[in-house]
Design a protein around this motif. Structure first.
Motif, PDB file in Angstrom:
ATOM      1  N   PRO A 390       0.815  -1.215   0.000  1.00 21.67           N
ATOM      2  CA  PRO A 390       0.000   0.000   0.000  1.00 21.67           C
ATOM      3  C   PRO A 390       0.852   1.271   0.000  1.00 21.67           C
ATOM      4  O   PRO A 390       0.507   2.257  -0.662  1.00 21.67           O
ATOM      5  N   SER A 391       1.979   1.275   0.729  1.00 21.47           N
ATOM      6  CA  SER A 391       2.831   2.464   0.791  1.00 21.47           C
ATOM      7  C   SER A 391       3.417   2.786  -0.583  1.00 21.47           C
ATOM      8  O   SER A 391       3.419   3.942  -1.017  1.00 21.47           O
ATOM      9  N   VAL A 392       3.882   1.745  -1.280  1.00 19.50           N
ATOM     10  CA  VAL A 392       4.452   1.943  -2.618  1.00 19.50           C
ATOM     11  C   VAL A 392       3.402   2.498  -3.570  1.00 19.50           C
ATOM     12  O   VAL A 392       3.647   3.446  -4.337  1.00 19.50           O
ATOM     13  N   GLN A 393       2.211   1.919  -3.529  1.00 22.31           N
ATOM     14  CA  GLN A 393       1.149   2.348  -4.433  1.00 22.31           C
ATOM     15  C   GLN A 393       0.672   3.764  -4.119  1.00 22.31           C
ATOM     16  O   GLN A 393       0.401   4.556  -5.023  1.00 22.31           O
ATOM     17  N   LEU A 394       0.569   4.110  -2.839  1.00 25.01           N
ATOM     18  CA  LEU A 394       0.122   5.451  -2.455  1.00 25.01           C
ATOM     19  C   LEU A 394       1.125   6.508  -2.908  1.00 25.01           C
ATOM     20  O   LEU A 394       0.742   7.592  -3.377  1.00 25.01           O
ATOM     21  N   LYS A 395       2.436   6.217  -2.763  1.00 24.94           N
ATOM     22  CA  LYS A 395       3.455   7.155  -3.226  1.00 24.94           C
ATOM     23  C   LYS A 395       3.368   7.353  -4.739  1.00 24.94           C
ATOM     24  O   LYS A 395       3.503   8.472  -5.248  1.00 24.94           O
ATOM     25  N   ALA A 407      -7.793  10.108  -1.515  1.00 23.69           N
ATOM     26  CA  ALA A 407      -8.970  10.323  -0.675  1.00 23.69           C
ATOM     27  C   ALA A 407      -9.717   9.012  -0.433  1.00 23.69           C
ATOM     28  O   ALA A 407     -10.198   8.743   0.675  1.00 23.69           O
ATOM     29  N   VAL A 408      -9.787   8.174  -1.476  1.00 23.79           N
ATOM     30  CA  VAL A 408     -10.434   6.870  -1.340  1.00 23.79           C
ATOM     31  C   VAL A 408      -9.646   6.000  -0.356  1.00 23.79           C
ATOM     32  O   VAL A 408     -10.223   5.295   0.476  1.00 23.79           O
ATOM     33  N   ALA A 409      -8.317   6.058  -0.435  1.00 23.72           N
ATOM     34  CA  ALA A 409      -7.482   5.268   0.476  1.00 23.72           C
ATOM     35  C   ALA A 409      -7.686   5.699   1.918  1.00 23.72           C
ATOM     36  O   ALA A 409      -7.742   4.868   2.831  1.00 23.72           O
ATOM     37  N   GLN A 410      -7.816   7.016   2.122  1.00 23.48           N
ATOM     38  CA  GLN A 410      -8.044   7.512   3.477  1.00 23.48           C
ATOM     39  C   GLN A 410      -9.367   6.986   4.017  1.00 23.48           C
ATOM     40  O   GLN A 410      -9.475   6.592   5.187  1.00 23.48           O
ATOM     41  N   GLU A 411     -10.386   6.914   3.135  1.00 19.62           N
ATOM     42  CA  GLU A 411     -11.687   6.371   3.537  1.00 19.62           C
ATOM     43  C   GLU A 411     -11.598   4.860   3.749  1.00 19.62           C
ATOM     44  O   GLU A 411     -12.164   4.319   4.695  1.00 19.62           O
ATOM     45  N   GLU A 417      -7.958  13.210   9.566  1.00 20.58           N
ATOM     46  CA  GLU A 417      -6.835  14.115   9.809  1.00 20.58           C
ATOM     47  C   GLU A 417      -6.535  14.281  11.290  1.00 20.58           C
ATOM     48  O   GLU A 417      -5.419  14.561  11.684  1.00 20.58           O
ATOM     49  N   GLY A 418      -7.539  14.113  12.159  1.00 16.78           N
ATOM     50  CA  GLY A 418      -7.325  14.339  13.584  1.00 16.78           C
ATOM     51  C   GLY A 418      -6.793  13.142  14.350  1.00 16.78           C
ATOM     52  O   GLY A 418      -6.505  13.233  15.526  1.00 16.78           O
TER      53      GLY A 418
END
Length: 424
Positions: A390-395, A407-411, A417-418
């Motif tokens: 996931p880290s490689v793909q997000l970068k 944004a989809v990954a964050q969901e 954010e908090g």
């Protein structure tokens, strides 16, 4: 994956074209197997009635040109002629179309009940042919469930909207148990044939068909297990008949007041329900003046039909809403199923990484490493391996400017954010 509903019906094609595109029961299994063999369709079913011929398909990607070409070739039609009257629905629209058809919302007679049974037969034949798989199978089951809800929760099919059906329904209101009643049908044309079919379905004890020619009466009688007589034999049959329905082309009445009076005397004034569907009338109007006779004319029935059709049209709106809910529910379930394979693959990957780290930890314990150190290394190693891909793909997504995917990954990972601030 794509659902497709393709075909012609009474709204788009003439009787001549519908006849040429129709499939006989004997053709269906071979046609279905050929359809799946020649076209990109992985699953298929065919619904063929007097008013429509439709193909219900599941494909990897929508591909209708080859299906239309196959259908035209199978029935020796030109592709241009077929295209001119064919319609194609895909995905949500295909699901909606199937549910509307099964619910009687797309029928020539709004709300007619026979179509659901015909669709169930289409599904059964496709299963026999081996051309229905899990996806189309789920769609058929959802379609049947929605159609049942429409029938149960609305009045779409409660009131008769044909003269023949209206006549039989009135008889059912007067004689609560038709299993003990005899019906005398005068004539042997299309309307009387429909009346005979409805009476037969209602389980009438005995049906007698009286006609000018015995041959035509016998053909109709044989179809429904009835008894055929000539018009001259009506007086004898009238004595035992509780229901009399007449529809001939005679220019003069063929059943008079005197004959009915004599029959009533012999019946000890047991009531007779009569319906005169003919124009000009077959039964003398004066018959209606007799006690113990319930006489209805075609005009009376048309009033019943008009009122019932209005009632069905009112119920159609509620039925459309139920179909819409059925489509939404099915598509949501389908989308959930689409995630199952991804979740399964992700779980298998996580379990493989876990097993690798557990095996490494067991070796460390065997080599004398302390349990505290092994646990810490196990937790760190498993965390790093689970987060690596996931880290490689997000970068990569971030570098490509794919902020929507971020944004989809964050969901997906239930982050906000908090979260970091609260953990400090």
């Amino acid at each position: 994956m794509a659902f497709i509903a393709l075909g012609i019906n009474h709204k788009t094609a003439s009787v001549d074209v519908r006849e040429r595109v129709a499939f006989t029961p004997e053709q269906l299994v071979e046609a279905l197997q050929q359809l799946c063999r020649i076209t990109p369709s992985r699953e298929a079913a065919i619904l063929s009635t007097c008013n429509r011929s439709e193909l219900y398909l599941e494909q990897d990607h929508p591909s209708t040109d080859e299906v239309l070409a196959w259908l035209a070739g199978y029935h020796n039609l030109s592709l241009e002629e077929l295209r001119a009257c064919a319609y194609v629905h895909q995905d949500d629209d295909a699901v909606r179309h199937m549910m509307r058809v099964a619910s009687g919302l797309d029928s020539m007679v709004l709300g007619e009940p026979q179509i659901l049974g015909q669709m169930k037969s289409a599904y059964a034949v496709a299963r026999e042919a081996g051309t229905v798989g899990p996806l189309l199978g789920r769609l058929f089951q959802a379609t049947f469930s929605t159609a049942k809800t429409v029938r149960t929760d609305t009045a779409i099919g409660e009131n008769p909207v044909s003269v023949a059906f209206a006549a039989v329904s009135l008889a059912r209101q007067i004689f609560s148990d038709l299993h003990r009643s005899q019906a005398l049908l005068i004539g042997a044309g299309e309307t009387i044939t429909l009346v005979a079919r409805h009476l037969h379905e209602q389980g009438v004890k005995r049906i007698v068909v009286a006609n000018r020619t015995l041959e035509r009466a016998s053909i109709l009688a044989e179809e429904f297990g009835a008894h055929a007589v000539l018009l001259a034999d009506m007086p004898q049959e009238l004595v035992n008949s509780d229901i009399v329905i007449s529809s001939t082309a005679s220019q003069l009445p063929i059943l008079g007041k005197g004959a009915v009076e004599r029959a009533l005397k012999q019946r000890r004034h047991k009531p007779i329900f009569m319906v005169d569907i003919a124009v000009p009338r077959d039964i003398e109007p004066e018959v209606g003046e007799l006690d113990d006779v319930y006489l209805y004319t075609v005009d009376d029935l048309h009033e019943v039909v008009a009122e019932n059709l209005k009632s069905r049209q009112g119920a159609a709106q509620a039925a459309e809403e139920l179909v819409g809910a059925g489509v939404e529910d099915f598509m949501q379930r389908l989308r959930e199923l689409a995630a199952v394979d991804v979740l399964r693959a992700y779980r298998q990957q996580a379990e493989r990484l876990r097993d690798e780290e557990v095996l490494k930890a067991q070796r460390m314990l065997q080599n004398g490493t302390s349990a505290e150190e092994v646990l810490a290394l196990l937790a760190r190693g498993l965390t790093n391996k689970l987060l690596h891909a996931p880290s490689v793909q997000l970068k990569k997504l971030s570098a490509d400017g794919r902020f929507d995917a971020l944004a989809v990954a964050q969901e997906l990972f239930a982050l906000d954010e908090g979260s970091d601030k609260r953990s400090q």
